[in-house]
Design an enzyme around this catalytic site. Structure first.
Site, PDB file in Angstrom:
ATOM      1  N   PRO A  20      -1.658   7.528  -4.450  1.00 58.04           N
ATOM      2  CA  PRO A  20      -0.461   6.679  -3.701  1.00 58.04           C
ATOM      3  C   PRO A  20       0.393   6.204  -5.135  1.00 58.04           C
ATOM      4  O   PRO A  20       1.326   5.876  -4.755  1.00 58.04           O
ATOM      5  CB  PRO A  20      -1.111   5.603  -3.298  1.00 58.04           C
ATOM      6  CG  PRO A  20      -2.593   5.465  -3.939  1.00 58.04           C
ATOM      7  CD  PRO A  20      -3.068   7.023  -4.254  1.00 58.04           C
ATOM      8  N   CYS A  65      -9.381   2.274  -7.054  1.00 62.21           N
ATOM      9  CA  CYS A  65      -8.990   1.446  -6.076  1.00 62.21           C
ATOM     10  C   CYS A  65      -8.465   2.155  -4.946  1.00 62.21           C
ATOM     11  O   CYS A  65      -8.896   1.911  -3.747  1.00 62.21           O
ATOM     12  CB  CYS A  65      -8.031   0.478  -6.499  1.00 62.21           C
ATOM     13  SG  CYS A  65      -8.688  -0.488  -7.847  1.00 62.21           S
ATOM     14  N   HIS A  66      -7.580   3.026  -5.135  1.00 66.74           N
ATOM     15  CA  HIS A  66      -6.749   3.633  -4.040  1.00 66.74           C
ATOM     16  C   HIS A  66      -6.810   5.414  -4.405  1.00 66.74           C
ATOM     17  O   HIS A  66      -5.871   6.055  -3.494  1.00 66.74           O
ATOM     18  CB  HIS A  66      -5.412   3.105  -3.772  1.00 66.74           C
ATOM     19  CG  HIS A  66      -5.484   1.825  -3.512  1.00 66.74           C
ATOM     20  ND1 HIS A  66      -5.383   1.041  -4.367  1.00 66.74           N
ATOM     21  CD2 HIS A  66      -5.869   1.099  -2.369  1.00 66.74           C
ATOM     22  CE1 HIS A  66      -5.317  -0.450  -3.981  1.00 66.74           C
ATOM     23  NE2 HIS A  66      -5.741  -0.132  -2.711  1.00 66.74           N
ATOM     24  N   GLY A  67      -7.783   5.779  -5.419  1.00 76.03           N
ATOM     25  CA  GLY A  67      -7.697   7.238  -5.507  1.00 76.03           C
ATOM     26  C   GLY A  67      -6.628   7.929  -6.015  1.00 76.03           C
ATOM     27  O   GLY A  67      -6.130   9.063  -5.618  1.00 76.03           O
ATOM     28  N   HIS A  89      -0.037   2.116  -9.194  1.00 76.36           N
ATOM     29  CA  HIS A  89      -0.006   1.607  -7.760  1.00 76.36           C
ATOM     30  C   HIS A  89       0.203   0.221  -7.642  1.00 76.36           C
ATOM     31  O   HIS A  89       1.074  -0.518  -7.442  1.00 76.36           O
ATOM     32  CB  HIS A  89      -1.071   2.585  -7.235  1.00 76.36           C
ATOM     33  CG  HIS A  89      -1.146   2.173  -5.657  1.00 76.36           C
ATOM     34  ND1 HIS A  89      -2.482   2.032  -4.994  1.00 76.36           N
ATOM     35  CD2 HIS A  89      -0.208   2.234  -4.674  1.00 76.36           C
ATOM     36  CE1 HIS A  89      -2.151   1.692  -3.657  1.00 76.36           C
ATOM     37  NE2 HIS A  89      -0.791   1.720  -3.390  1.00 76.36           N
TER      38      HIS A  89
END
Lengths: 276, 184, 411
Positions: B163, B148-150, B124
């Site tokens: 993501p 950080c963003h799962g 990502h």
């Protein structure tokens, strides 16, 4: 054109003062004759000699001297195979940190620089009568006289007592000149070693090499001269591993420039033909 | 020189003059280009940098179910010795259902399915996913989880949820021996 | 000569014409480097301006690339330079070019200056042109000095120590100035850092002053071996192709010599001690500056007083600033000065002798020799030049440049 030659002469005259110190070696003893395959505009390193030199370095010099700017991987440039060099590197344990940050020792890898014989300069000095043995990575470049001097130093150990009276008188004279004392005498104490080419003629390093000190793997007879020349060859390479690149490129560049200079001269003459 | 015998003609001789101009101009251009190269080449990775471009890792001490992180070209590389269950789970997934379809067998060496080697950088935005240390969160699929963003990665390092667009990259590597892996 | 205001050139290429109408760079190049009138009798000594320019470009280009691999820290500087030599792709080439480029820059500049000295290029109306040149020399010296410190070898360190200590000779504030220069109590990491920053900055200042130097040059055009002004088109040739091709040839010959050093004797002009890492506890037995500073170093040591020596050294350069007003002769070129022309050569020999004095330890006959040579240096500029200009009878000047050229051809 005449003026141009004059200009070059002026340039050379300006450079002349440097010539004095570059010559190096002001020993009262004549330098021993030696020829290097790497001198001259087309010179290259003799791989066999350098490999033998590495053997001498590894078995003798490295006990006290470091070679900190050279990495194990560089040895492949001397014609050793990668596996041979890996095996050499693995003989040494180098400090590192493990995953938990604890200091460990691990076998050296290709990318590691040569292992130093002492942990630091202070330790090196303590083990060598207060003076750390110099790093040898640049020793050939760092001494006036270069490889000739390094070689001379290695073969230049002699017994002061056995010198001719004439040579002894010359040495006394040098001491007198330096000290200003007309009665001063040249003396060698028992902690010092007499060397014909070391500045001041007294060196704290004892004669490191002697005939048959190393048994060459390639069967070459290990005379003092052979050992000294080989290790000097190796150290010359260590000082300037890119020497062959430099000379090879230089020959091409100069040839190219010569042709272009000739062309430019012809162009210039053509352009100015109606003005002279 | 031809011109010296006929100086008057030589001055005005356009062919000879043009030839000289073109020849020296061309040579000058070649010289300039050749000169530019060392300046550009100078910024390429140096020999000592290249020497670190491949690392050899001894994995003999790694137990089944354990993983280690090593640094390769300035980035973390995960080496995981997978359990039989993890290998089975990774192989059982239908590739058509994946965001970045790839079979587990394409991500490991033949006969070495136990060993998974991945560049530990989330596809990502470049964070380092968790899951390599024993106490770490491993995400919903038992592999890795990027905090950080799962993004959730499975036991083959493939993206399953979140993501990130791609699976974790497999670096070039080979087994020099049964216990020695060379990455790079 | 340069400011001939004719009709601006018309460019056939539409894009060029469009740009030029708004930003007249093409008109500028056309005027200053194409049609610009040059005296037709300039000789090969007039190549050295172009040669110095090429070297300035080369030094900046190699310097910027070197800076990408250099580390300005006392613990890493020496190793980072060796890494450039050993590991960086063709790093040895870039460094050898930069290292020898410095020396050859000085060679070009010194020849350029002696050219000006011999042919009176500093005389009215070119006084500011000359003074800008001396400013460039000073900047060049500062840049070269700081650059020599960066490899952090023994000569780097002790050269920096000795030269910065010169300022301690200044009464009262001297020691404070030296500490300010060092950023500490000795040449240390802060010193190396600031020298690196300034060594990177100063070349661009030099570029600026060189631009002014060129503007001043093109105001009245180049001087020439006869030292008389061109009277019309028959005395001049357009800059292109005449001077571009002549400069091109000169540059090539110079590069040939330069490259011979770069590739076959890269360390000849350097000192072996600089391949030993700096050690603040051990001074090498014989410290010498780089060859291009030797004459000034000799002047420094010739005066047996610390402050006096420093003053003499700076005065040796300061005197060049007032040179245009020390020369009282009404002719420019030494071609027509039967007595002074020999003294210019004496000055040249004097400078070479000073160079030898600077290279050798200050003992024995070198001491009086350097004192005599120093005395002559100042005598030449401060007494000989003003006095000789009054009493010397110059040879008759030719009517025009074209006349002289034709006569030479006939004779």
């Amino acid at each position: 054109m005449r003026k141009l030659i004059l200009a070059s002469a002026v340039a050379l005259a300006a450079l002349a003062p440097v010539a004095g110190h570059a010559a190096g070696g002001d020993s009262i003893f004549p330098m021993p004759p030696v020829k290097w395959s790497f001198s001259g505009p087309f010179g290259t390193y003799d791989r066999a000699a350098a490999q033998r030199g590495f053997q001498v370095f590894k078995e003798v010099c490295t006990a006290c001297h470091s070679l900190s700017l050279v990495a194990y991987r560089n040895l492949t440039e001397l014609g050793l195979t990668e596996n041979q060099v890996k095996a050499i590197a693995a003989e040494y344990q180098v400090p590192d940190l493990n995953d938990e940050g604890q200091p460990i020792e691990r076998p050296a890898r290709l990318s590691d620089r040569f292992k130093k014989p002492f942990a630091n300069d202070a330790a090196a000095a303590a083990a060598n009568q207060g003076k750390a043995p110099p790093d040898l990575s640049l020793i050939v470049k760092a001494r006036a006289g270069g490889a000739d001097y390094t070689y001379a130093l290695l073969v230049g150990y002699a017994d002061y007592a056995k010198l001719s009276a004439e040579d002894k008188a010359k040495l006394d004279k040098q001491v007198q000149k330096a000290s200003g004392d007309p009665k001063a005498k040249f003396e060698v104490t028992k902690d010092e070693n007499f060397n014909k080419y070391f500045p001041g003629y007294k060196i704290s390093m004892a004669a490191p090499l002697a005939a048959d000190k190393v048994t060459y793997v390639d069967g070459t007879k290990a005379t003092l001269e052979q050992l000294s020349a080989d290790v000097t060859h190796f150290l010359a390479w260590a000082s300037e591993p890119k020497l062959e690149d430099r000379k090879r490129t230089g020959v091409r560049v100069l040839l190219f420039l010569l042709v272009l200079t000739g062309l430019m001269y012809a162009v210039k003459r053509q352009v100015w033909a109606d003005k002279h | 020189m031809v011109s010296s015998s006929t100086p008057a003609g030589a001055h005005g001789d356009p062919t000879r003059r043009d030839f000289l101009m073109v020849a020296s101009g061309a040579m000058g251009a070649v010289g300039a280009a050749a000169t530019a190269w060392p300046f550009i080449n100078n910024l390429n990775p140096a020999a000592d940098t290249l020497a670190l471009a491949s690392v050899e890792v001894n994995v003999s001490s790694l137990q089944v179910g354990q993983a280690i992180t090593v640094k390769w070209r300035g980035k973390p590389v995960f080496i995981r010795r997978r359990t039989a269950d993890e290998v089975k789970a990774a192989a059982a997934v239908k590739t058509s259902e994946l965001p970045d379809p790839q079979a587990d067998s394409a991500r490991v060496k033949k006969d070495k399915a136990e060993w998974l080697v991945l560049v530990g950088v989330c596809t990502h935005l470049g964070c380092v996913p968790m899951g390599n240390k024993s106490g770490d969160l491993k995400g919903n699929f038992g592999g890795w989880f990027c905090p950080c963003h799962g993004s959730h990665y499975d036991t083959s390092g493939r993206i399953r949820k979140g993501p990130a667009p791609k699976n974790l990259e497999v670096p070039p590597y080979q087994f020099v021996s049964d216990t020695l892996v060379r990455i790079g | 000569m340069a400011s001939q205001h004719g009709t601006p050139p018309v460019f056939s290429n539409k894009l060029v014409a469009w740009i030029d109408h708004r930003l007249p760079i093409f008109s500028y190049i056309e005027k200053e480097y194409h049609t610009f009138p040059m005296p037709r009798n300039v000789n090969y000594f007039w190549n050295f301006g172009a040669i110095a320019t090429i070297l300035l470009v080369l030094m900046i280009a190699t310097g910027v690339v070197l800076a990408t691999n250099y580390t300005a820290h006392v613990d890493f500087a020496f190793q980072s330079v060796e890494r450039i030599d050993r590991d960086v792709a063709q790093g040895w080439l870039i460094r050898d070019l930069h290292m020898n480029g410095a020396s050859f820059f000085f060679i070009a500049v010194y020849i350029h200056m002696f050219r000006g000295l011999y042919y009176g290029s500093y005389k009215a109306p070119r006084e500011l042109l000359w003074i800008l040149g001396v400013v460039i020399l000073l900047l060049l010296m500062a840049t070269a000095f700081m650059g020599y410190v960066l490899p952090w070898g023994q000569m780097s360190f002790w050269g920096a120590t000795v030269i910065t200590n010169l300022f301690s000779a200044i009464p009262v504030v001297g020691p404070s100035i030296v500490e300010w220069l060092w950023g500490g109590f000795a040449v240390e990491n802060p010193t190396l850092n600031r020298f690196f920053a300034l060594h990177y900055l100063l070349p661009f200042v030099i570029v600026g002053v060189v631009a002014l130097h060129v503007v001043a040059l093109h105001q009245h055009g180049s001087n020439n071996p006869l030292g008389i002004d061109p009277k019309g088109p028959q005395d001049t040739v357009p800059f292109h192709p005449y001077l571009t091709m002549k400069d091109g040839f000169g540059v090539m010959v110079f590069l040939l010599v330069f490259c011979a050093f770069v590739f076959f004797a890269p360390d000849y002009l350097g000192h072996p001690d600089n391949y030993v890492k700096a050690d603040p506890l051990v001074t090498p037995p014989h410290i010498v500056p780089e060859w291009y500073f030797l004459p000034f170093y000799a002047i420094l040591r010739a005066v047996p007083d610390k402050l006096g020596g420093v003053i003499a050294m700076f005065a040796a350069i300061a005197v060049l600033f007032i040179l245009p007003w020390l020369d009282t002769s009404r002719v420019k070129s030494c071609t027509f000065r039967p007595i002074y022309k020999w003294f210019v050569f004496v000055l040249l020999i004097d400078c070479v002798i000073l160079g030898f004095c600077g290279a050798n330890p200050a003992e024995g006959f070198w001491v009086p020799l350097s004192q005599v040579a120093t005395a002559y240096y100042f005598f030449h500029f401060l007494i000989l030049l003003p006095v000789l200009g009054k009493i010397e009878r110059p040879l008759p000047l030719p009517h025009s440049i074209a006349d002289a050229v034709l006569k030479k051809k006939a004779g």
